[in-house]
Design an enzyme around this catalytic site. Structure first.
Site, short mmCIF file in Angstrom:
data_model
loop_
_atom_site.label_atom_id
_atom_site.label_comp_id
_atom_site.label_asym_id
_atom_site.label_seq_id
_atom_site.Cartn_x
_atom_site.Cartn_y
_atom_site.Cartn_z
N THR A 1 -8.98 2.22 6.61
CA THR A 1 -8.48 1.97 5.26
C THR A 1 -9.58 2.07 4.20
OG1 THR A 1 -6.88 0.48 6.26
CG2 THR A 1 -7.20 0.28 3.88
N GLU A 2 -9.31 2.84 3.16
CA GLU A 2 -10.25 3.05 2.04
C GLU A 2 -11.57 3.64 2.52
OE1 GLU A 2 -8.71 2.82 -0.56
OE2 GLU A 2 -7.16 1.29 -0.24
#
Lengths: 409, 397
Positions: B149-150
């Site tokens: 994530t990210e």
């Protein structure tokens, strides 16, 4: 610069703004001669005061009473009411039979003062001194700048009940001005739509706050301490208890909050023509024991109220700017402000709601009370937000307008 | 030979509706906003599909057929795929078609686009497996390269991925970490056996993703010719262009010429015989490892800090994250699918990003990309919903 009130002889934000602005202008090297309608015991190092009542020999007047009679927030009709109640009796023959006469008397003196003093630009704050500004302009031919802190539409909470004489003075003052300064985009929009003032003539200069105008005190002996120790949260309303400030929305939100959390105390600080009505409303809603009326607070009392509060609320129906939230934020108190306020244009770290949306206000109040990290984050960031909004920032913009006016000649 | 390696991120969170204190205990639906605003997940999925996913993917499909040497990779969050399946099946069908060309690689991530790696190793693993199963069901492929994530990354994440057999992992190519190293080579993460690390070339990536339509940019307008020349001149084995897929049509609107740019890029690149396109797996197979990279502290692709502060920087964000992961044990004990699902949807990183106050300073709210009016409104809605979930968990036990 023609004004109407100046701390400590003020009843609201107009005087605070004049104090903050004159000092910040002086710091920029602008010399300000501040004209007041009547002699008051005023002295600040950065401004010379001139009084439009002949000056000397009148120091013995009871200032508090006179000041009350000349509050800029009175409408002409409520001024009559004041006089009928004998509250302005001590003023004696110094004052006209009504607020309007006082405004006219001030204006009549303005021309003489203007001819005597040496200056470049005339600057008038709100309708009470617009006539004085216009007279000074007529006498000297020098340019006029009108600074609008509030319009008649704000004071009346809408178009209903607008006083035509006041409206006419506001409009004439702005028409006669080279430039108009509005305290917010909200006010600018009112000036354009209701007064027909051209957009290019209006500059928006938001108010500020700094150590000169912020409430001072020490937090050692808070009288609300015991209450808070007992697990109560404190929610504060501080302002005139009038239609414009939305005190009834505050009470209706309080009712909704108390249905869910009885450990909240609501403080209503201030005075005004709706005070009695609000007490009745609180009783009628059955929340009188959680709603405390403190009366008008000044000095350390005012500081204490801000410092003790877990949340400050300004539910104004129509607020040209609204300095009180900045006072609260500076002290690290989270604020909930109505979207119908000028201050909401420049403040980011605040809760915002429509003044009529008491359901949402109650949701936000309960959240601040229930989630300590929400309160902490608002507190920390809000203080930084307020520190950024200085009077020197405002004075810089005013200075620019003054120079533009001077160079346009 | 030098390769261009595209990775596009496709993600849409389940945004929490304006959930009030009064709803706690009364309304178990957190994500069903039916208004016309920015919290209606269905409307947003439909809008993004129409503006970005459908036109961009239709174009990509055309290009993949026209240029058999063209390669790209995608990472889809599980909840994005879920929402497309339900609200924009046409977009999902196009994605399936591009994957079916065999020229497109699908990467692994957490199903809920969560930060679970940093809060619960068990939950993280469950979400990665659930995502893998979904990708297999929808696309019939098995992710071999992982991205978190990210693009959040740390040595121990690479070590985990290595132990699970992933061939590669992606991270930000951030200069302060890389030092003299270029992002344009293949690296090996510290203390790993087989896994390879690919680093985002953020300059070239951001030329497309952020600067493309900026008229203040001295290089505006960006043409395929100019971009092709830059790539040709760059040193290294692989130019890793990692970006949100919404760049095409949503972040950069159609009228900026972004689709035109995409359409002509393969043609432009084919003029240079020294440049080709590769998927992350192909890059890893083709080029040799140049060095080992040690990243002990969390690195992300976010803003100028390249860390997690956009999600964990203020007390509200940390409190919200702590509160949601504190429910983990209770959720498992309750053993109720609905509760589990809601709990996981509340782990999506976007919820915490909306509470970020660092872009809200200085009165400059332009950087605040959020469906909420303020970080405080985001926090209130989230915490109220979470309070309701906690009640439901307590009742179920």
């Amino acid at each position: 610069m023609f004004g109407w009130e100046f701390p400590p002889f003020n009843s609201g934000g107009l005087g605070v703004a004049c104090l903050g602005l004159t000092r910040a202008l002086a710091e920029r090297g602008v010399e300000v001669i501040f004209v007041m309608p009547k002699k008051l015991d005023l002295a600040v190092p950065w401004t010379r005061f001139v009084f439009a009542d002949g000056g000397d020999g009148l120091e013995s007047i009871d200032m508090r009473v006179i000041n009350a009679a000349l509050t800029p927030y009175l409408t002409p009709s409520s001024y009559d009411e004041y006089r009928r109640q004998g509250m302005a009796m001590a003023a004696g023959s110094l004052y006209g039979p009504d607020l309007m006469s006082e405004v006219k008397r001030y204006a009549a003196m303005a021309a003489a003062i203007a001819l005597k003093e040496d200056f470049d630009v005339i600057y008038a704050h709100d309708w009470l001194s617009f006539e004085a500004g216009m007279e000074a302009k007529r006498a000297t031919g020098k340019p006029l700048i009108a600074h609008v802190h509030a319009t008649e539409f704000d004071r009346c909470g809408g178009s209903w009940g607008v006083n035509n004489d006041v409206y006419a003075i506001e409009r004439a003052g702005m028409d006669a001005s080279h430039r108009v300064i509005a305290v917010s985009e909200l006010t600018k929009a009112i000036l354009m739509t209701r007064y027909g003032i051209a957009e290019e003539k209006i500059s928006v200069v938001h108010n500020g706050i700094d150590e000169t105008t912020a409430p001072q005190g020490d937090s050692t002996l808070l009288r609300l301490h015991t209450l808070k120790q007992a697990g109560y949260s404190v929610v504060l309303f501080l302002g005139r208890i009038t239609l414009q400030k939305g005190p009834d929305y505050f009470i209706r939100a309080a009712k909704r909050v108390l249905e869910h959390n009885p450990k909240v105390i609501f403080l209503m600080s201030g005075s005004g023509d709706m005070e009695r009505q609000m007490m009745d409303l609180a009783a009628q809603l059955g929340i009188a024991s959680n709603l405390l009326f403190t009366g008008f607070l000044q000095g350390h009392d005012r500081y204490e109220a801000y410092a003790a509060a877990d949340l400050f609320i300004m539910p104004s129906v129509s607020e040209p700017f609204g300095i009180t939230p900045l006072e609260a934020m500076r002290l690290g108190t989270p604020v909930l402000i109505s979207k119908q306020s000028g201050v909401s244009e420049v403040v980011s770290h605040a809760l915002k709601a429509d003044f009529w949306d008491t359901e949402e206000m109650a949701n936000q109040i309960l959240s601040v009370v229930g989630y300590p990290h929400l309160k902490n984050t608002l507190s920390e960031n809000g203080a930084k937000d307020a520190a950024r909004l200085t009077w020197s920032r405002a004075a810089e913009k005013v200075d620019t307008v003054v120079h533009e006016v001077m160079h346009a000649l | 030979m030098k390769s261009i390696c595209f990775y596009f991120q496709v993600h849409q969170p389940y945004r929490v509706k304006k959930y009030r204190v009064f709803d706690i205990g009364n309304d178990p639906e957190y994500f069903n906003d039916r208004g016309t605003g920015k919290l209606n997940n269905r409307l947003i999925a439909e809008k993004v599909a129409a503006k970005s996913y459908i036109p961009a993917t239709a174009l990509l499909l055309k290009l993949l057929k026209k240029y058999p040497q063209l390669r790209v990779s995608f990472s889809f969050s599980g909840i994005a795929l879920e929402q497309l399946e339900r609200y924009a099946p046409e977009a999902l069908d196009l994605f399936k078609q591009v994957v079916d060309t065999g020229q497109v690689e699908v990467l692994g991530e957490t199903y809920y686009h969560s930060l679970s790696f940093f809060y619960s190793p068990l939950e993280f693993e469950i979400q990665v497996n659930k995502h893998r199963d979904l990708v297999r069901r929808i696309f019939g492929v098995w992710p071999r390269v992982f991205r978190n994530t990210e693009l959040s990354y740390r040595n121990d994440l690479a070590q985990w991925a290595d132990s699970r057999g992933y061939a590669g992992i992606l991270a930000e190519g951030w200069d302060p970490i890389l030092g003299w190293r270029s992002p344009n080579y293949v690296y090996q993460p510290k203390d790993t056996q087989n896994i390879r690390l690919l680093l985002k070339n953020y300059r070239f990536s951001d030329d497309i993703a952020f600067r493309f339509s900026s008229r203040e940019w001295t290089e505006w307008p960006l043409t395929t010719g100019k971009f092709g020349q830059w790539i040709g001149e760059a040193e290294g084995d692989t130019i890793n262009l990692f970006m949100d897929y919404e760049t095409f049509g949503e972040h950069q609107w159609e009228d900026t010429g972004i689709f035109h740019f995409l359409e002509h890029l393969p043609e432009e690149m084919s003029k240079n015989p020294g440049i080709d396109f590769k998927t992350p797996s192909e890059v890893i197979q083709t080029y040799r490892v140049r060095d080992q990279v040690d990243i002990p502290h969390t690195l992300t692709w976010a803003d100028t800090d390249r860390d997690l502060t956009a999600w964990t920087g203020n007390p509200m964000q940390r409190a919200a994250l702590d509160a949601v992961y504190a429910l983990e044990q209770g959720i498992h004990m309750a053993n109720d699918g609905r509760l589990l699902e809601d709990w996981r949807k509340l782990q999506t990183s976007d919820h915490f990003y909306y509470m970020c106050t660092k872009w809200f300073a200085d009165g400059d709210v332009h950087q605040y990309f959020s469906p909420y009016e303020s970080p405080y409104d985001a926090y209130i809605a989230y915490m109220n919903a979470l309070s309701d979930l906690r009640l439901r968990v307590e009742k179920a036990r």
